[in-house]
Design an enzyme around this catalytic site. Structure first.
Site, PDB file in Angstrom:
ATOM      1  N   GLU A 181       0.833  -1.198   0.000  1.00  0.00           N
ATOM      2  CA  GLU A 181       0.000   0.000   0.000  1.00  0.00           C
ATOM      3  C   GLU A 181       0.873   1.255   0.000  1.00  0.00           C
ATOM      4  O   GLU A 181       0.578   2.230  -0.701  1.00  0.00           O
ATOM      5  CB  GLU A 181      -0.927  -0.016   1.219  1.00  0.00           C
ATOM      6  N   GLY A 230      -5.017   8.662  11.784  1.00  0.00           N
ATOM      7  CA  GLY A 230      -5.434   8.669  13.181  1.00  0.00           C
ATOM      8  C   GLY A 230      -4.758   7.600  13.997  1.00  0.00           C
ATOM      9  O   GLY A 230      -4.477   7.791  15.182  1.00  0.00           O
ATOM     10  N   SER A 232      -2.027   5.299  12.509  1.00  0.00           N
ATOM     11  CA  SER A 232      -0.698   4.883  12.067  1.00  0.00           C
ATOM     12  C   SER A 232       0.039   6.008  11.368  1.00  0.00           C
ATOM     13  O   SER A 232      -0.542   7.023  10.955  1.00  0.00           O
ATOM     14  CB  SER A 232      -0.806   3.662  11.131  1.00  0.00           C
ATOM     15  N   LEU A 233       1.320   5.786  11.216  1.00  0.00           N
ATOM     16  CA  LEU A 233       2.230   6.721  10.563  1.00  0.00           C
ATOM     17  C   LEU A 233       2.982   5.946   9.494  1.00  0.00           C
ATOM     18  O   LEU A 233       3.395   4.804   9.716  1.00  0.00           O
ATOM     19  CB  LEU A 233       3.202   7.296  11.596  1.00  0.00           C
ATOM     20  N   GLN A 234       3.152   6.556   8.325  1.00  0.00           N
ATOM     21  CA  GLN A 234       3.836   5.861   7.237  1.00  0.00           C
ATOM     22  C   GLN A 234       4.815   6.792   6.539  1.00  0.00           C
ATOM     23  O   GLN A 234       4.577   7.991   6.405  1.00  0.00           O
ATOM     24  CB  GLN A 234       2.821   5.338   6.214  1.00  0.00           C
TER      25      GLN A 234
END
Length: 573
Positions: A181, A230, A232-234
């Site tokens: 993703e 809100g 997770s961080l990617q």
């Protein structure tokens, strides 16, 4: 370039029979959406990608449909179990993704039927059989056991082709990983920004080491992406130099889980579109989830402090915990496991940022460490990043600093906001001084989220404070870019080979006719020459035979003259 982008906003000409179409269904955790894309025939240059664009209807609106929360799918049941109504309809809870069909996988196709019908109504019927359909499931499905995932996908593979004529097979329905993703999102952003168009030499370039596959390649610099939701961080960015991964242990770890190497070109022999991208997702580091972790941390620390010092801080509204991460005077409560902590904002942005540092290291043991997790080196002197979602909301909705990011300006504005009393902030909100997207939740947690974003960026990912090449954005060229665009670009990367073969056949056919005519012309004269030569040789042979026969006849007559005449004379008297 800009004319082409303006054309992307006009209605798609479905009467143009040369256009190709593709459909992508995003089965996410908060719902499912279908996107319809189209592209003209490939331009014939094997180094160029397909020019894929999002389809637009007659009103020039993007062709996209979402199954919204609260919609439902038919799920017959002998008795209405929990979560259903008396009519046997499965009410979709939050999240309302396709994973709600886990208990009844035969409902997966009915669940997606409205989306597929919507796509089928927009793609010209004559194009259905050659239009690829991809059903890609993300976070919601990843949480299910593999057995339930397989059952849902099997239902789609069997039943979707019975109702729709799209080009759809088993490989077109899958549960994609967070890494995939992230790669698709990176591809989509860079494609829209034109970073895969290597012929334009106006933009900055990088030198890409190809290792054993050839000499270093100089091409246009791509952009990295930062996305904070809100929960997770990617982060995803290209790693041009494979030598930047120093030790063998780092190489093994990165190659297995954090580095994605792929070729976007239609010819695997060409390395112009070979990319090596670092992708990582940090669960629990999104803005809302980080606030929950912070509240739990504060509650635990406060109760430990009270026991050690025999104090009553936070146990009543009269003695609240003074939270530096909330605006001055804002009162709130935190309830965890039967414990209640009363808090009141004191608006100290610097103190808030300091309190958040333990959350970066995952000190509570339930989350990975953002600081210690391996990250491929970034050349901050020759790189560019885009920040999406919370990175944009934090800078724009209240502070109105969206766009080019400047750490000093952001810090100053965040400190000024946090130091204001809650009554002043709400008055400004009612006066329309903030973005139309701002709401009470944003006002309440802006101080915390701005400090969290700053810590993640500069302490977690180690971006220099004077880094000049970060831009926060919600739209790219006035449109929202979805990871589904990157997915269909990657999935259809070999389709240009078909167009190139057809074009080469068309080009070779007329020349073959011309060449064959010339060759036949010469062959015709050569045949005539051979026949004429054969006739001449045959006549010459006949002449020689005739002469031989004449000589033989003359010798015979001469012999008769010598033998027969004397015999006649001897018989006379």
């Amino acid at each position: 370039r800009y004319l082409a982008r303006a054309e992307e906003l006009t209605a798609t000409d479905t009467e143009d029979s040369s256009l190709n179409y593709g459909v992508v269904v995003d089965c996410g955790s908060s719902g499912s959406r279908v996107f319809v894309y189209f592209w003209p025939p490939h331009n014939g240059n094997p180094h160029d990608l397909l020019d894929i664009r999002q389809m637009r209807d007659r009103s020039s609106r993007p062709v996209v449909k979402k199954i919204k929360p609260g919609e439902c799918c038919p799920c017959p049941s002998p008795s209405p179990p929990p979560g259903t109504d008396g009519a046997g309809w499965l009410t979709v809870p939050s999240p309302p993704g396709i994973s709600v069909t886990a208990a009844a996988p035969e409902q997966a196709t009915p669940y997606l039927r409205p989306l597929l019908r919507f796509a089928a109504a927009h793609v010209p019927p004559r194009k259905h059989k050659e239009t690829p359909l991809y059903i890609l499931c993300t976070a919601g499905m990843r949480l299910l056991p593999e057995r339930q995932q397989a059952a849902i996908l099997e239902d789609l593979v069997i039943n979707v082709p019975l109702e729709f004529d799209f080009l759809f097979s088993k490989s077109h329905a899958e549960v994609i990983s967070g890494k995939q993703e992230g790669v698709y999102a990176w591809i989509g952003i860079n494609f829209v920004l034109g970073r895969f168009d290597h012929e334009d030499e106006e933009d900055a370039v990088v030198t890409v080491a190809l290792g054993d596959q050839g000499k270093p390649l100089v091409r246009k610099r791509t952009v990295g992406i930062l996305d904070m939701g809100g929960a997770s961080l990617q982060i995803a960015y290209e790693v041009p130099d494979s030598g930047a991964i120093s030790s063998q242990q780092q190489q093994d770890e990165a190659a297995k889980s954090l580095l994605a190497e792929f070729n976007l070109g239609c010819d695997v022999q060409h390395t112009g579109h070979l990319y090596r991208v670092y992708v990582n997702t940090f669960l629990g580091f999104g803005g809302n989830f980080a606030r929950q972790r912070y509240e739990e941390h504060v509650l635990n620390q406060t109760y430990v402090h009270n026991r050690l010092h025999n104090q009553q801080t936070g146990l009543s509204p009269k003695m609240p915990f003074l939270d530096p991460c909330l605006p001055v005077g804002l009162e709130d409560t935190v309830v965890r496991g039967g414990q209640t902590l009363y808090i009141r904002g004191r608006g100290d942005w610097q103190a808030c940022a300091k309190l958040l540092q333990p959350l970066l290291t995952g000190s509570n043991g339930s989350h990975v460490s953002l600081v210690e997790t391996y990250k491929a080196p970034i050349d901050f002197s020759n790189s560019e990043f885009y920040g999406f979602s919370e990175f944009f909301y934090c800078t724009e909705d209240v502070l109105r600093l969206g766009g080019q990011y400047s750490a000093p300006s952001f810090t100053s504005a965040a400190q000024e906001y946090c130091s204001q009393r809650w009554e002043v902030l709400t008055q400004r909100f009612r006066g329309g001084l903030y973005s139309a997207h701002a709401d009470q939740h944003r006002l309440k947690y802006q101080c915390f989220k701005s400090a969290w974003m700053y810590q993640v960026l500069h302490e977690g990912f180690q971006f220099p404070v004077d880094y000049p090449s970060l831009r926060t954005a919600q739209l790219v060229y006035d449109r929202e870019v979805q990871w589904t665009l990157g997915a269909i670009l990657y999935k259809t990367r070999f389709l240009p080979l078909r167009d190139l073969r057809q074009e080469s056949i068309r080009q070779a056919h007329p020349s073959w006719l011309r060449l064959s005519f010339v060759y036949n012309h010469y062959l015709f004269f050569a045949c005539i020459l051979v026949v004429a030569l054969a006739i001449v040789l045959y006549l010459l042979r006949l002449r020689r035979i005739h002469r031989r026969q004449l000589r033989s006849a003359q010798h015979t007559l001469l012999w008769l003259d010598k033998v027969v005449v004397p015999l006649g004379q001897g018989s006379m008297p």
